[in-house]
Motif scaffolding. Structure first.
Motif, PDB file in Angstrom:
ATOM      1  N   LEU A 225       6.468 120.729  -6.312  1.00  0.00           N
ATOM      2  CA  LEU A 225       5.531 120.146  -5.358  1.00  0.00           C
ATOM      3  C   LEU A 225       5.111 121.148  -4.284  1.00  0.00           C
ATOM      4  O   LEU A 225       3.972 121.123  -3.810  1.00  0.00           O
ATOM      5  CB  LEU A 225       6.141 118.892  -4.723  1.00  0.00           C
TER       6      LEU A 225
ATOM      7  N   SER B 272       1.355 121.996  -3.401  1.00  0.00           N
ATOM      8  CA  SER B 272       0.872 121.829  -2.021  1.00  0.00           C
ATOM      9  C   SER B 272       0.237 123.109  -1.506  1.00  0.00           C
ATOM     10  O   SER B 272      -0.821 123.075  -0.858  1.00  0.00           O
ATOM     11  CB  SER B 272       2.027 121.429  -1.099  1.00  0.00           C
TER      12      SER B 272
ATOM     13  N   THR C 142      -3.076 123.613  -3.218  1.00  0.00           N
ATOM     14  CA  THR C 142      -4.036 122.644  -2.689  1.00  0.00           C
ATOM     15  C   THR C 142      -4.563 123.102  -1.329  1.00  0.00           C
ATOM     16  O   THR C 142      -5.768 123.024  -1.065  1.00  0.00           O
ATOM     17  CB  THR C 142      -3.384 121.254  -2.578  1.00  0.00           C
TER      18      THR C 142
ATOM     19  N   THR D  75      -7.331 119.375   4.221  1.00  0.00           N
ATOM     20  CA  THR D  75      -6.192 119.478   3.309  1.00  0.00           C
ATOM     21  C   THR D  75      -5.484 118.136   3.242  1.00  0.00           C
ATOM     22  O   THR D  75      -5.088 117.582   4.260  1.00  0.00           O
ATOM     23  CB  THR D  75      -5.189 120.552   3.791  1.00  0.00           C
TER      24      THR D  75
ATOM     25  N   GLU E 263      -2.476 115.367   2.300  1.00  0.00           N
ATOM     26  CA  GLU E 263      -1.023 115.325   2.162  1.00  0.00           C
ATOM     27  C   GLU E 263      -0.738 115.208   0.661  1.00  0.00           C
ATOM     28  O   GLU E 263      -1.314 114.373  -0.025  1.00  0.00           O
ATOM     29  CB  GLU E 263      -0.458 114.115   2.901  1.00  0.00           C
ATOM     30  N   VAL E 264       0.138 116.063   0.148  1.00  0.00           N
ATOM     31  CA  VAL E 264       0.461 116.055  -1.279  1.00  0.00           C
ATOM     32  C   VAL E 264       1.843 115.450  -1.454  1.00  0.00           C
ATOM     33  O   VAL E 264       2.813 115.903  -0.846  1.00  0.00           O
ATOM     34  CB  VAL E 264       0.413 117.486  -1.865  1.00  0.00           C
TER      35      VAL E 264
ATOM     36  N   LEU F 114      -3.386 112.966 -11.274  1.00  0.00           N
ATOM     37  CA  LEU F 114      -3.578 112.963  -9.823  1.00  0.00           C
ATOM     38  C   LEU F 114      -4.204 111.635  -9.424  1.00  0.00           C
ATOM     39  O   LEU F 114      -5.026 111.076 -10.158  1.00  0.00           O
ATOM     40  CB  LEU F 114      -4.516 114.093  -9.384  1.00  0.00           C
TER      41      LEU F 114
ATOM     42  N   LEU G  90      -2.930 112.905  -1.741  1.00  0.00           N
ATOM     43  CA  LEU G  90      -3.032 113.279  -3.144  1.00  0.00           C
ATOM     44  C   LEU G  90      -1.675 113.071  -3.796  1.00  0.00           C
ATOM     45  O   LEU G  90      -0.709 113.768  -3.474  1.00  0.00           O
ATOM     46  CB  LEU G  90      -3.473 114.740  -3.267  1.00  0.00           C
ATOM     47  N   THR G  91      -1.586 112.099  -4.677  1.00  0.00           N
ATOM     48  CA  THR G  91      -0.341 111.798  -5.382  1.00  0.00           C
ATOM     49  C   THR G  91      -0.361 112.540  -6.708  1.00  0.00           C
ATOM     50  O   THR G  91      -1.305 112.414  -7.494  1.00  0.00           O
ATOM     51  CB  THR G  91      -0.188 110.290  -5.625  1.00  0.00           C
ATOM     52  N   VAL G  92       0.688 113.324  -6.934  1.00  0.00           N
ATOM     53  CA  VAL G  92       0.810 114.101  -8.162  1.00  0.00           C
ATOM     54  C   VAL G  92       1.820 113.397  -9.056  1.00  0.00           C
ATOM     55  O   VAL G  92       2.954 113.150  -8.651  1.00  0.00           O
ATOM     56  CB  VAL G  92       1.271 115.546  -7.860  1.00  0.00           C
TER      57      VAL G  92
ATOM     58  N   LEU H  53      -7.317 119.784  -9.101  1.00  0.00           N
ATOM     59  CA  LEU H  53      -7.086 119.843  -7.655  1.00  0.00           C
ATOM     60  C   LEU H  53      -8.405 120.036  -6.903  1.00  0.00           C
ATOM     61  O   LEU H  53      -8.660 119.364  -5.893  1.00  0.00           O
ATOM     62  CB  LEU H  53      -6.107 120.970  -7.310  1.00  0.00           C
TER      63      LEU H  53
END
Length: 198
Positions: A3, A7, A10, A21, A23-24, A37, A48-50, A66
């Motif tokens: 992650l 991040s 990103t 930007t 939040e990842v 994503l 942004l949920t991965v 991304l």
């Protein structure tokens, strides 16, 4: 899943594109999100949920996914006022005279409200559909300008490969609200010339 690496990448892409930007975070992503994503917003801040499987994508698709998510987040966030105006002004100019005519001719309330509700839904779907199609084209254009056409082509190939495996409702959504792969390619060809194959 790394992650921190995602991040960092990103944040680099956000700086490159000049956008906020997000939040990842790691988390569950719906099956129809083939890029693994999911974009959401909390108090105007993009999240942004991965999901699991993002690392399995080829590197060019990871960076393309991304970039797409960043640009979509920015266009959705900055276009809220325009979207509201594009929806509200024509809706009010057409709907209120229509409602007045219904009341003037003495139609029952349920008829008037049904007309209002139907018109509201149709106008909403039309406005959102046009906006999302425009966003799709603009994202492709910007990614191709900044990162090269091959990144957009890789994402179009990804969509072509994964579209048949989507649930029927998701396929219908993309058919209605997102430009087709053929339309996207034609737009890119018009601006950047025909796709070159290696």
């Amino acid at each position: 899943m790394d992650l921190d690496r995602i991040s960092t990448r990103t944040a680099e892409l956000a700086e490159t594109f000049g956008v906020r930007t997000p939040e990842v975070v790691a988390g569950k992503v719906p099956a129809y999100a083939t890029e693994r994503l999911r974009l959401s917003f909390r108090l105007g801040q993009p999240i942004l949920t991965v999901g699991a499987g993002f690392d399995d994508l080829p590197p060019i698709e990871q960076v393309g996914a991304l970039a797409n998510a960043l640009l979509v987040a920015n266009l959705v966030r900055t276009g809220q006022t325009k979207l509201a105006l594009a929806f509200a002004v024509p809706f009010l100019l057409i709907c209120f005279p229509l409602l007045y005519l219904c009341f003037y001719h003495g139609y029952p309330a349920w008829v008037t409200l049904s007309v209002f509700a139907a018109f509201y839904v149709i106008w909403h779907l039309l406005t959102v559909g046009l906006r999302l199609r425009r966003i799709g084209y603009r994202v492709d254009q910007k990614v191709a300008e900044v990162m090269g056409r091959e990144v957009v082509d890789a994402m179009i190939d990804h969509d072509i490969r994964n579209r048949p495996s989507l649930p029927a409702l998701a396929r219908l959504y993309y058919t209605i609200y997102w430009p087709s792969e053929t339309q996207r390619t034609q737009r890119l060809d018009a601006t950047f010339g025909p796709r070159t194959t290696v």
